[in-house]
Write a protein that holds these residues in place. Structure first.
Motif, PDB file in Angstrom:
ATOM      1  N   ASP A 210       0.845  -1.192   0.000  1.00  0.00           N
ATOM      2  CA  ASP A 210       0.000   0.000   0.000  1.00  0.00           C
ATOM      3  C   ASP A 210       0.883   1.246   0.000  1.00  0.00           C
ATOM      4  OD1 ASP A 210      -2.972  -0.958   0.675  1.00  0.00           O
ATOM      5  OD2 ASP A 210      -1.583  -2.151   1.871  1.00  0.00           O
ATOM      6  N   HIS A 236      -1.313  -1.182  -4.110  1.00  0.00           N
ATOM      7  CA  HIS A 236      -2.610  -0.525  -3.913  1.00  0.00           C
ATOM      8  C   HIS A 236      -2.326   0.922  -3.536  1.00  0.00           C
ATOM      9  CE1 HIS A 236      -6.089   0.497  -1.079  1.00  0.00           C
ATOM     10  NE2 HIS A 236      -6.556   0.576  -2.314  1.00  0.00           N
ATOM     11  N   ASP A 258      -8.955   6.094  -2.165  1.00  0.00           N
ATOM     12  CA  ASP A 258      -8.377   5.239  -3.194  1.00  0.00           C
ATOM     13  C   ASP A 258      -8.221   6.025  -4.488  1.00  0.00           C
ATOM     14  OD1 ASP A 258      -8.113   3.027  -1.646  1.00  0.00           O
ATOM     15  OD2 ASP A 258      -9.949   2.045  -2.307  1.00  0.00           O
ATOM     16  N   GLY A 528      -6.079  -4.424  -9.446  1.00  0.00           N
ATOM     17  CA  GLY A 528      -5.178  -5.396  -8.839  1.00  0.00           C
ATOM     18  C   GLY A 528      -4.903  -6.623  -9.679  1.00  0.00           C
TER      19      GLY A 528
END
Length: 627
Positions: A210, A236, A258, A528
């Motif tokens: 992340d 991510h 996000d 992803g």
């Protein structure tokens, strides 16, 4: 083995381990008391006493619920339970030793040291177990939460680092920044490891999956490049938006979101002349046709921000109108909203609606927009709805004394190769011709390309295909389109409507065209997946579709406006007499066949050149995106 069975086995295993710790601690306490040289009589007594000590602690551990927790999530509450259980066990052991008086008597130091050892070993074992799991999973010792990298060690990154150090959800492992002065130094105790271009290397080294981009003031292209680096590395990625949009009472971490496809497009932020738009809309009656659609509904949302006296939402879809009215009434309960269910070609209803409510501004967004659907079977409906519908809404606006009429057009009206684009060019021409018949109503046309997330756009289609596991279908490897978000397109529509003096065709700056296949690849990585997991198939150009869109026809020129993202096109003049002939054709009491529609359109729109059916199926039924 079922989960419940595994849980029971784990609980029994931990229980046996704790009892072994009790026995070990008891014997170690004797060893400490006698400096590892325990006399035989005391050692025999120690072993005999364990017959009573172990059951006492076993009952205490069970009573205090030591086995309700999970070791991998061991925390302070678990340690407190261990401490209470150990204290209770120690007190009961002392009482038992006083009552039964073993020979030789148990030393007092053993009664004090053994519970300390029990607490240390049982709590320590749990801490070591959790730390090892954290290390194997995240590559860090005694870390809490998911490890995360912060990209950007400026003011925003420092504030974010401070916030992350206070929460348990995330564990900051460091920052990245391109400033060589900052590399190797620390921000609130967190190291700046290296430059941003090495994000993939540092993510692998630190076992991070992340990252948060904390560069709110960076140029859009810079943020896009960084986001692409993270996506390519399989990270991510989240983003901290512009600080100017921050809500003061919220901490900076709450604003992290996000990243989405809009961020990857690298669009420049839109700013509008709010004063001009307010003068146009505030305390006025405003009407929007096609109000339930993607553009129409966003127009309604943004119009309500400027406090109109009344909003007339006109749409043919009952469900879309209901959904929109529910949303707008919840957000703006004090604004007068009127939902009218009607067709844009219904002259009587349009006239009655406008004469009744007397709007000052009309935004005409009602249109059929799907190119392949309008190209075959539905060609005549596309022309009638988009061209004749525009004429009838415009005539009703003139009769009602509307001050501004704004037509929402498209880049497909430029050198059109499909019926939909040609029908929208007809609509533009109708507005140009009508402008020559009135001075009271100012007609403005706003022309722009595709909007992200609109009904029928490629993005929802790609998302649905990815959710099903692929493949993602793209018509051609070289096809490009201009893209803009719905809110920014609508902002520029409002800006253009406040600038118009009558008869202008405003062209929005759509930025650089984007290859659809690149859009598909970005979306796949954003979700992803890799292109090996979700393949891309090329299906061939659809009817009426061309490889690229234009915002200006070849024989058009533009002139700038005071807004950097708006230009005015000088389109060819449309003689008023042409309007009468065009209306006779549009008013035919029959369904005109597709081929005849395409033939006649060339008469009204000389630049219209129907595209030939170009396909890739003759070459290959399915081609990889990398092929």
């Amino acid at each position: 083995m079922k989960a419940s069975s595994r849980g029971r086995v784990a609980s029994v295993t931990v229980f046996v381990f704790d009892l072994c710790v009790v026995a070990l601690s008891w014997l170690l306490a004797y060893a400490l008391r006698f400096n590892a040289a325990v006399p035989p009589a005391f050692m025999d007594s120690a072993w005999r006493c364990l017959i009573g000590v172990i059951p006492i602690y076993a009952i205490s551990f069970r009573v205090f619920g030591l086995y309700r927790g999970i070791w991998v999530f061991a925390s302070l509450p678990d340690l407190m339970r261990i401490a209470r259980a150990t204290l209770a066990g120690a007190l009961c052991t002392m009482i038992a030793m006083l009552l039964f008086q073993p020979d030789p008597i148990v030393p007092r130091s053993v009664l004090l040291v053994s519970p300390m050892l029990i607490l240390l070993l049982t709590g320590g074992a749990r801490a070591v177990y959790r730390a090892s799991k954290e290390y194997l999973k995240h590559g860090g010792l005694l870390g809490k939460g998911r490890p995360v990298l912060v990209i950007g060690a400026g003011q925003a990154g420092a504030s974010l680092a401070r916030e992350l150090s206070r929460v348990g959800e995330w564990r900051l492992v460091g920052l990245l920044d391109d400033d060589p002065v900052k590399i190797g130094r620390e921000v609130y105790g967190f190291r700046v490891h290296g430059p941003i271009d090495e994000v993939a290397e540092w993510a692998s080294r630190l076992r991070v999956s992340d990252a948060i981009i904390a560069l709110p003031s960076a140029e859009p292209e810079v943020r896009r490049r960084i986001a692409a680096l993270c996506v390519d590395a399989g990270i991510h990625v989240m983003v901290l938006p512009e600080l100017s949009s921050a809500v003061p009472e919220q901490n900076i971490l709450s604003q992290v979101r996000d990243i989405d496809l809009e961020d990857l497009l690298g669009r420049d932020p839109i700013s509008i002349d709010t004063a001009h738009v307010q003068a146009l809309l505030t305390s006025r009656v405003v009407m929007v046709t096609g109000a339930g659609g993607s553009i129409g509904s966003e127009l309604c949302r943004q119009i309500l921000r400027f406090g109109p006296a009344q909003l007339i939402a006109y749409d043919i879809s009952e469900f879309a109108s209901y959904r929109l009215s529910e949303e707008l009434r919840e957000r703006h309960p004090h604004v007068a909203l009127v939902s009218v269910i009607g067709d844009a070609k219904d002259s009587l209803l349009l006239a009655e609606t406008m004469q009744r409510y007397l709007p000052s501004v009309v935004f005409h967004a009602a249109a059929y927009k799907h190119v392949p659907l309008m190209e075959e079977v539905n060609a005549w409906q596309a022309v009638r709805n988009n061209a004749l519908g525009t004429y009838r809404v415009a005539r009703a606006a003139i009769a009602a004394g509307v001050g501004h009429f704004v037509l929402i057009s498209t880049d497909k009206a430029v050198n059109p190769t499909n019926v939909m684009g040609a029908s929208k060019r007809l609509a533009e021409m109708i507005c140009q011709a009508l402008q020559q018949t009135t001075e009271r109503t100012h007609f403005e046309t706003v022309r722009f390309g595709n909007v992200l997330g609109s009904a029928g756009s490629v993005i929802p289609k790609f998302q649905a295909q990815i959710a099903k596991g692929g493949p993602v279908t793209v018509t051609h490897p070289e096809i490009t389109r201009f893209f803009m978000t719905i809110p920014e397109a609508v902002q520029l529509v409002l800006q253009a409507s406040s600038m118009g003096q009558g008869g202008e065709i405003f062209v929005l700056d759509m930025g650089k065209p984007v290859r659809i296949v690149d859009l598909a690849k970005d979306l796949i990585r954003l979700y992803g997946f890799t292109e090996d997991e979700i393949r891309i198939d090329f299906t061939g150009l659809r009817p009426g579709e061309k490889l690229y869109e234009e915002l200006l026809a070849c024989d058009e020129t533009t002139r700038p406006t005071h807004h950097a993202k708006l230009r005015i096109a000088r389109a060819r003049e449309v003689p008023p007499r042409l309007l009468d002939e065009m209306l006779q054709w549009l008013g035919q009491p029959r369904i005109v066949p597709d081929d005849e529609v395409r033939r006649d359109l060339r008469r009204w729109v000389p630049e219209y050149a129907p595209a030939r059916a170009v396909t890739l199926r003759t070459v290959a039924t399915s081609v990889s995106a990398n092929g």
